[in-house]
Design a protein around this motif. Structure first.
Motif, PDB file in Angstrom:
ATOM      1  N   PHE A 241      44.322  35.941  34.373  1.00 22.60           N
ATOM      2  CA  PHE A 241      44.199  36.239  35.790  1.00 22.60           C
ATOM      3  C   PHE A 241      45.111  37.407  36.141  1.00 22.60           C
ATOM      4  CE2 PHE A 241      43.028  31.870  35.178  1.00 22.60           C
ATOM      5  CZ  PHE A 241      41.972  31.661  36.047  1.00 22.60           C
ATOM      6  N   PRO A 242      44.574  38.460  36.773  1.00 28.52           N
ATOM      7  CA  PRO A 242      45.399  39.626  37.115  1.00 28.52           C
ATOM      8  C   PRO A 242      46.417  39.284  38.207  1.00 28.52           C
ATOM      9  CG  PRO A 242      43.156  39.898  37.931  1.00 28.52           C
ATOM     10  CD  PRO A 242      43.184  38.629  37.143  1.00 28.52           C
ATOM     11  N   LEU A 243      47.694  39.525  37.920  1.00 24.39           N
ATOM     12  CA  LEU A 243      48.776  39.166  38.821  1.00 24.39           C
ATOM     13  C   LEU A 243      48.684  39.885  40.162  1.00 24.39           C
ATOM     14  CD1 LEU A 243      51.326  37.538  39.273  1.00 24.39           C
ATOM     15  CD2 LEU A 243      52.612  39.364  38.172  1.00 24.39           C
ATOM     16  N   LYS A 244      48.340  41.162  40.160  1.00 22.56           N
ATOM     17  CA  LYS A 244      48.237  41.908  41.421  1.00 22.56           C
ATOM     18  C   LYS A 244      47.153  41.326  42.321  1.00 22.56           C
ATOM     19  CE  LYS A 244      50.120  46.270  39.899  1.00 22.56           C
ATOM     20  NZ  LYS A 244      51.216  46.608  40.755  1.00 22.56           N
ATOM     21  N   ALA A 245      46.022  40.927  41.735  1.00 16.94           N
ATOM     22  CA  ALA A 245      44.938  40.319  42.510  1.00 16.94           C
ATOM     23  C   ALA A 245      45.376  38.965  43.072  1.00 16.94           C
ATOM     24  CB  ALA A 245      43.692  40.168  41.651  1.00 16.94           C
ATOM     25  N   ILE A 246      46.149  38.211  42.299  1.00 14.30           N
ATOM     26  CA  ILE A 246      46.649  36.919  42.763  1.00 14.30           C
ATOM     27  C   ILE A 246      47.590  37.118  43.945  1.00 14.30           C
ATOM     28  CG2 ILE A 246      48.148  34.974  42.151  1.00 14.30           C
ATOM     29  CD1 ILE A 246      47.014  35.231  39.277  1.00 14.30           C
TER      30      ILE A 246
ATOM     31  N   THR B 286      48.271  33.374  32.461  1.00 11.37           N
ATOM     32  CA  THR B 286      47.378  32.494  31.725  1.00 11.37           C
ATOM     33  C   THR B 286      46.830  31.451  32.692  1.00 11.37           C
ATOM     34  OG1 THR B 286      49.124  30.932  31.161  1.00 11.37           O
ATOM     35  CG2 THR B 286      48.736  32.756  29.607  1.00 11.37           C
ATOM     36  N   GLU B 287      45.869  30.713  32.233  1.00 13.29           N
ATOM     37  CA  GLU B 287      45.286  29.638  33.036  1.00 13.29           C
ATOM     38  C   GLU B 287      46.360  28.614  33.408  1.00 13.29           C
ATOM     39  OE1 GLU B 287      41.265  26.936  32.717  1.00 13.29           O
ATOM     40  OE2 GLU B 287      42.291  27.501  30.875  1.00 13.29           O
ATOM     41  N   GLU B 288      47.239  28.285  32.462  1.00 17.06           N
ATOM     42  CA  GLU B 288      48.305  27.325  32.705  1.00 17.06           C
ATOM     43  C   GLU B 288      49.291  27.853  33.750  1.00 17.06           C
ATOM     44  OE1 GLU B 288      47.539  28.477  29.599  1.00 17.06           O
ATOM     45  OE2 GLU B 288      46.488  26.736  28.826  1.00 17.06           O
ATOM     46  N   GLN B 289      49.660  29.132  33.638  1.00 11.15           N
ATOM     47  CA  GLN B 289      50.611  29.720  34.577  1.00 11.15           C
ATOM     48  C   GLN B 289      50.050  29.766  35.994  1.00 11.15           C
ATOM     49  OE1 GLN B 289      51.071  33.391  32.445  1.00 11.15           O
ATOM     50  NE2 GLN B 289      53.077  32.802  31.635  1.00 11.15           N
ATOM     51  N   PHE B 290      48.781  30.155  36.120  1.00 13.55           N
ATOM     52  CA  PHE B 290      48.164  30.243  37.448  1.00 13.55           C
ATOM     53  C   PHE B 290      48.011  28.858  38.060  1.00 13.55           C
ATOM     54  CE2 PHE B 290      44.252  31.767  40.032  1.00 13.55           C
ATOM     55  CZ  PHE B 290      45.047  32.005  41.142  1.00 13.55           C
ATOM     56  N   ALA B 291      47.616  27.863  37.252  1.00 12.92           N
ATOM     57  CA  ALA B 291      47.484  26.488  37.754  1.00 12.92           C
ATOM     58  C   ALA B 291      48.845  25.970  38.228  1.00 12.92           C
ATOM     59  CB  ALA B 291      46.912  25.585  36.674  1.00 12.92           C
TER      60      ALA B 291
ATOM     61  N   VAL C  41      37.605  28.355  40.344  1.00 11.47           N
ATOM     62  CA  VAL C  41      37.020  29.596  39.822  1.00 11.47           C
ATOM     63  C   VAL C  41      35.498  29.510  39.885  1.00 11.47           C
ATOM     64  CG1 VAL C  41      36.692  30.986  37.727  1.00 11.47           C
ATOM     65  CG2 VAL C  41      38.985  30.211  38.359  1.00 11.47           C
ATOM     66  N   ASP C  42      34.936  28.395  39.430  1.00 13.46           N
ATOM     67  CA  ASP C  42      33.477  28.216  39.439  1.00 13.46           C
ATOM     68  C   ASP C  42      32.904  28.264  40.855  1.00 13.46           C
ATOM     69  OD1 ASP C  42      33.459  27.997  36.694  1.00 13.46           O
ATOM     70  OD2 ASP C  42      33.366  25.795  36.690  1.00 13.46           O
ATOM     71  N   ALA C  43      33.660  27.759  41.827  1.00 21.84           N
ATOM     72  CA  ALA C  43      33.192  27.731  43.222  1.00 21.84           C
ATOM     73  C   ALA C  43      33.472  29.039  43.951  1.00 21.84           C
ATOM     74  CB  ALA C  43      33.851  26.574  43.961  1.00 21.84           C
ATOM     75  N   GLY C  44      34.188  29.963  43.300  1.00 29.77           N
ATOM     76  CA  GLY C  44      34.506  31.237  43.947  1.00 29.77           C
ATOM     77  C   GLY C  44      35.602  31.116  44.989  1.00 29.77           C
ATOM     78  N   LYS C  45      36.480  30.142  44.829  1.00 30.47           N
ATOM     79  CA  LYS C  45      37.524  29.909  45.822  1.00 30.47           C
ATOM     80  C   LYS C  45      38.857  30.546  45.465  1.00 30.47           C
ATOM     81  CE  LYS C  45      35.529  25.717  47.630  1.00 30.47           C
ATOM     82  NZ  LYS C  45      35.750  24.325  47.995  1.00 30.47           N
ATOM     83  N   CYS C  46      38.935  31.220  44.326  1.00 32.18           N
ATOM     84  CA  CYS C  46      40.179  31.890  43.953  1.00 32.18           C
ATOM     85  C   CYS C  46      39.857  33.142  43.139  1.00 32.18           C
ATOM     86  CB  CYS C  46      41.101  30.951  43.181  1.00 32.18           C
ATOM     87  SG  CYS C  46      40.544  30.563  41.532  1.00 32.18           S
ATOM     88  N   VAL C  47      40.896  33.804  42.722  1.00 29.76           N
ATOM     89  CA  VAL C  47      40.773  35.037  41.943  1.00 29.76           C
ATOM     90  C   VAL C  47      39.993  34.766  40.664  1.00 29.76           C
ATOM     91  CG1 VAL C  47      42.101  36.760  40.682  1.00 29.76           C
ATOM     92  CG2 VAL C  47      42.946  35.883  42.851  1.00 29.76           C
ATOM     93  N   GLN C  48      39.067  35.628  40.350  1.00 24.19           N
ATOM     94  CA  GLN C  48      38.257  35.480  39.145  1.00 24.19           C
ATOM     95  C   GLN C  48      39.011  36.044  37.930  1.00 24.19           C
ATOM     96  OE1 GLN C  48      35.060  33.883  39.152  1.00 24.19           O
ATOM     97  NE2 GLN C  48      36.024  33.297  41.069  1.00 24.19           N
TER      98      GLN C  48
ATOM     99  N   GLN D  65      51.483  42.245  29.196  1.00 21.00           N
ATOM    100  CA  GLN D  65      51.313  40.800  29.296  1.00 21.00           C
ATOM    101  C   GLN D  65      51.767  40.280  30.652  1.00 21.00           C
ATOM    102  OE1 GLN D  65      53.390  39.131  25.997  1.00 21.00           O
ATOM    103  NE2 GLN D  65      51.912  39.852  24.501  1.00 21.00           N
ATOM    104  N   ALA D  66      52.763  40.909  31.253  1.00 19.69           N
ATOM    105  CA  ALA D  66      53.277  40.466  32.541  1.00 19.69           C
ATOM    106  C   ALA D  66      52.288  40.727  33.665  1.00 19.69           C
ATOM    107  CB  ALA D  66      54.601  41.157  32.838  1.00 19.69           C
ATOM    108  N   ALA D  67      51.309  41.605  33.451  1.00 20.97           N
ATOM    109  CA  ALA D  67      50.334  41.942  34.478  1.00 20.97           C
ATOM    110  C   ALA D  67      49.265  40.855  34.629  1.00 20.97           C
ATOM    111  CB  ALA D  67      49.681  43.279  34.159  1.00 20.97           C
ATOM    112  N   PHE D  68      49.250  39.883  33.741  1.00 20.56           N
ATOM    113  CA  PHE D  68      48.250  38.824  33.764  1.00 20.56           C
ATOM    114  C   PHE D  68      48.926  37.468  33.623  1.00 20.56           C
ATOM    115  CE2 PHE D  68      45.935  42.510  32.341  1.00 20.56           C
ATOM    116  CZ  PHE D  68      44.760  42.424  33.054  1.00 20.56           C
TER     117      PHE D  68
END
Length: 83
Positions: free
Chosen positions: A59-64, A23-28, A42-49, A18-21
């Motif tokens: 959202f994958p934490l390593k990618a972020i 949530t939408e709330e956490q990333f925001a 996300v829709d515009a492709g301006k951040c991690v998918q 769970q720590a590897a990802f």
């Protein structure tokens, strides 16, 4: 003989996956934006998918962390169109 709760697991703790990802709330919250604005990014492709798990976005934490280290560049480059 009692059965260990970690028997057969590779991560040691059940929360390791769970720590590897995020949530939408956490990333925001990490970006200091609203969930709605995050969805627009996300829709515009301006951040991690994210990965979609049922109705949930994760959202994958390593990618972020990589994306932030690179200076938050657009993830998707739109070809053509107006400059």
């Amino acid at each position: 003989m009692p059965v260990s709760h970690t028997a057969g697991t590779t991560g040691g703790t059940p929360h390791a996956a769970q720590a590897a990802f995020l949530t939408e709330e956490q990333f925001a919250a990490r970006l200091n934006v609203s969930r709605r604005h995050l969805r627009r990014m996300v829709d515009a492709g301006k951040c991690v998918q994210p990965y979609r798990l049922g109705r949930c976005l994760r959202f994958p934490l390593k990618a972020i962390e990589r994306w932030e280290a690179d200076g938050c560049p657009p993830v998707r480059i739109v070809k053509g169109g107006a400059a």
